[in-house]
Design a protein around this motif. Sequence first.
Motif, PDB file in Angstrom:
ATOM      1  N   TYR A   1     -12.207 -71.083 -19.494  1.00  0.00           N
ATOM      2  CA  TYR A   1     -11.443 -71.712 -17.798  1.00  0.00           C
ATOM      3  C   TYR A   1     -10.530 -70.209 -16.938  1.00  0.00           C
ATOM      4  O   TYR A   1     -10.983 -70.201 -16.611  1.00  0.00           O
ATOM      5  CB  TYR A   1      -9.556 -72.535 -18.477  1.00  0.00           C
ATOM      6  CG  TYR A   1      -9.959 -74.152 -18.663  1.00  0.00           C
ATOM      7  CD1 TYR A   1     -10.879 -74.153 -19.114  1.00  0.00           C
ATOM      8  CD2 TYR A   1      -8.590 -74.947 -17.754  1.00  0.00           C
ATOM      9  CE1 TYR A   1     -11.008 -76.306 -18.820  1.00  0.00           C
ATOM     10  CE2 TYR A   1      -9.329 -75.996 -18.381  1.00  0.00           C
ATOM     11  CZ  TYR A   1     -10.343 -76.149 -18.269  1.00  0.00           C
ATOM     12  OH  TYR A   1     -10.428 -78.022 -18.614  1.00  0.00           O
ATOM     13  N   ARG A   2     -10.464 -69.417 -18.294  1.00  0.00           N
ATOM     14  CA  ARG A   2      -9.251 -67.840 -18.241  1.00  0.00           C
ATOM     15  C   ARG A   2     -10.701 -67.248 -17.729  1.00  0.00           C
ATOM     16  O   ARG A   2     -10.696 -66.425 -16.291  1.00  0.00           O
ATOM     17  CB  ARG A   2      -8.621 -67.513 -18.779  1.00  0.00           C
ATOM     18  CG  ARG A   2      -7.347 -68.307 -19.139  1.00  0.00           C
ATOM     19  CD  ARG A   2      -6.724 -67.497 -20.216  1.00  0.00           C
ATOM     20  NE  ARG A   2      -5.363 -68.314 -21.427  1.00  0.00           N
ATOM     21  CZ  ARG A   2      -5.743 -69.813 -21.631  1.00  0.00           C
ATOM     22  NH1 ARG A   2      -6.801 -69.792 -22.521  1.00  0.00           N
ATOM     23  NH2 ARG A   2      -4.802 -70.089 -21.967  1.00  0.00           N
ATOM     24  N   GLU A   3     -11.988 -67.621 -19.276  1.00  0.00           N
ATOM     25  CA  GLU A   3     -13.007 -66.707 -18.168  1.00  0.00           C
ATOM     26  C   GLU A   3     -13.198 -67.406 -17.067  1.00  0.00           C
ATOM     27  O   GLU A   3     -13.614 -66.217 -16.009  1.00  0.00           O
ATOM     28  CB  GLU A   3     -13.693 -66.693 -19.175  1.00  0.00           C
ATOM     29  CG  GLU A   3     -13.232 -66.371 -20.489  1.00  0.00           C
ATOM     30  CD  GLU A   3     -14.472 -67.104 -21.758  1.00  0.00           C
ATOM     31  OE1 GLU A   3     -15.393 -67.660 -21.215  1.00  0.00           O
ATOM     32  OE2 GLU A   3     -13.809 -66.589 -22.800  1.00  0.00           O
ATOM     33  N   THR A   4     -13.831 -68.284 -16.971  1.00  0.00           N
ATOM     34  CA  THR A   4     -14.291 -68.413 -15.436  1.00  0.00           C
ATOM     35  C   THR A   4     -13.384 -68.104 -14.123  1.00  0.00           C
ATOM     36  O   THR A   4     -13.958 -67.923 -13.512  1.00  0.00           O
ATOM     37  CB  THR A   4     -14.191 -70.642 -14.972  1.00  0.00           C
ATOM     38  OG1 THR A   4     -14.744 -70.881 -16.074  1.00  0.00           O
ATOM     39  CG2 THR A   4     -14.698 -70.905 -14.086  1.00  0.00           C
ATOM     40  N   SER A   5     -12.237 -67.577 -13.936  1.00  0.00           N
ATOM     41  CA  SER A   5     -11.223 -67.824 -12.944  1.00  0.00           C
ATOM     42  C   SER A   5     -11.420 -66.383 -13.016  1.00  0.00           C
ATOM     43  O   SER A   5     -11.242 -65.863 -12.277  1.00  0.00           O
ATOM     44  CB  SER A   5     -10.111 -68.105 -13.481  1.00  0.00           C
ATOM     45  OG  SER A   5      -8.694 -67.605 -12.775  1.00  0.00           O
TER      46      SER A   5
END
Lengths: 286, 289
Positions: B165-169
């Motif tokens: 999630y964080r990486e995508t963001s």
Amino acid sequence: MKDFKEKLSGRIFFVLALSSISVLALITVFILIKGTPLIAEVGLKDFIFGMTWAPGRGEFGIFPMIAGSVSVTFGAAVIGVPIGICCSIFLAEFAPAWLSKIFRPVIQLLAGIPSVVYGFWGMIFVVPLIRDYLGGPGLSILAGSIILAIMILPTVISISEVSILALPRQYKEGALALGMTHWQAIYSVVLPSAKSGIVASVVLGIGRAVGETMAVIMVLGNAVALPESILDPVRTLTTNIGIEMGYAEGAHEQALFATGIVLFVVIMIINGLAQYITRDKNKGRR
Amino acid sequence: MKLSAKSSEKIAKSIIWAAAMLVVAVLAAIVIYILAKGLPTLSWSFLTEIPEGGGAAGGIASPIVGTVLVTAVAVLIATPLGVGTAVYLAEYTKGGAITKIIRFSAESLAGIPSIVYGLFGFIFFVMYLGLGWSILSGGLTLAIMILPTIIRTSEEAIRGVPGSYRETSFSLGATKWQTIYKVVFPAAIQGITNGIILSVGRSVAETAALVLTAGSSLRMPTSLFAPTRTMAVHFYTLAMEDISPANAFGTAALLIILIFIINVGANILLNRFISNKGKKKEAKGGKRN
């Protein structure tokens, strides 16, 4: 602007994270400030080993309360720990899925019930039973131990269960593959491997028992005297504060804060021990 | 004589089952006993009337209001502090001495007995800050008590949010704060709420700390500086001073019902949180294939 927001939010979270440190420091400082003058005046040795607690005459010895706390906590551990560990084995190993789905919320409910309700139940149910069948006033170490044993169960059960479930499956499977019965595998492989978590659960349970106040006020009888049998009433460190804080003044109030210091130090040692045990375990795993 | 493997298996199994059933039986005995004696007292007028004669007559309206206000103060103060700490521990810190001390402090706070919190609340909030025996003093003391619970559950919830999630963001150009605010929080909110609900339960059940900080007034509170008596404290007083067994049982029954509702609510949220996480992981796995 973006940069500013970034920096600001990071700082804010850091400051918020300092809240628990500052609160712990405040608690330590304020209780020490209020309690140490009296310990200095009476003398640490006389305060802790003094046999007479007579605030009216300026005599402050808390040894009977220490003996009370130790005996009730010991009793609670003797009754509660074996039952608790059995329950955690039950949950982790024996209970069918549907049953553990019911059992876990039951344990949670047990943890959530107000301590005064346990105390009240002890007062109207356990105390008369002891008085009628075993003699004595009923308000006793035994009554307190039974109530505390029930109250430490959730702590012992949940932490032990988690440490059993955290074991790699291969441990048990290997043991079973070697032809052990289920119980032999639990007894000789699972329990020894989960030992540190189980010990931590017991230590935390003991911490909870030492710190409990309201439930034990209602069932211990609160007499300030060295107990001679488990059917004698006693007073613990916590109940000493709980009972007398309402009307204490001056040196008497300070003495209750000093009692609080002793309690605080004991609990910090117990907590430190539990944290140390679990930290060791984590290291071992990595 | 040595037991055969089979019979020791049988004996151990029966002892363990017996222990588990004993615990269920004890809980059932307590709950059924209190409810059986207390439910007849519970009525609309018991819930809405102010206690009279120290609780001997009348209802428990003012202790109910007192409980709600004290709990609200505690949760409103502890939530930002606790969730903020959790965000720092889960997202910002790279370890180090201060982080270790923060963790040590939070874990130590969790073990401190409520009577010691009571002593502290009394000397600090009631006396030193001059707040007197009041809803505010009681609520602030409780806020400290529930802080470790909120930190622990929130940190678990935040750590439970998949790293992808964080990486995508981040890959979309979001900053750390934007990621936390718009991605991590929404994904962790059910877990965080679960911790807050558990803290509400702890606040409702607390007695020792509140006896020393919130006072024991039975009057309907008019401000946050007014003293009050929560339901648990009221129940304790009724039971200890033998004022009215019927009203004591009634209050205890209400407490148990409340704790039951709170636990069920927390469980429903937690299950939803876990199954959501499961779904998200599945979705993620699906894409990868």
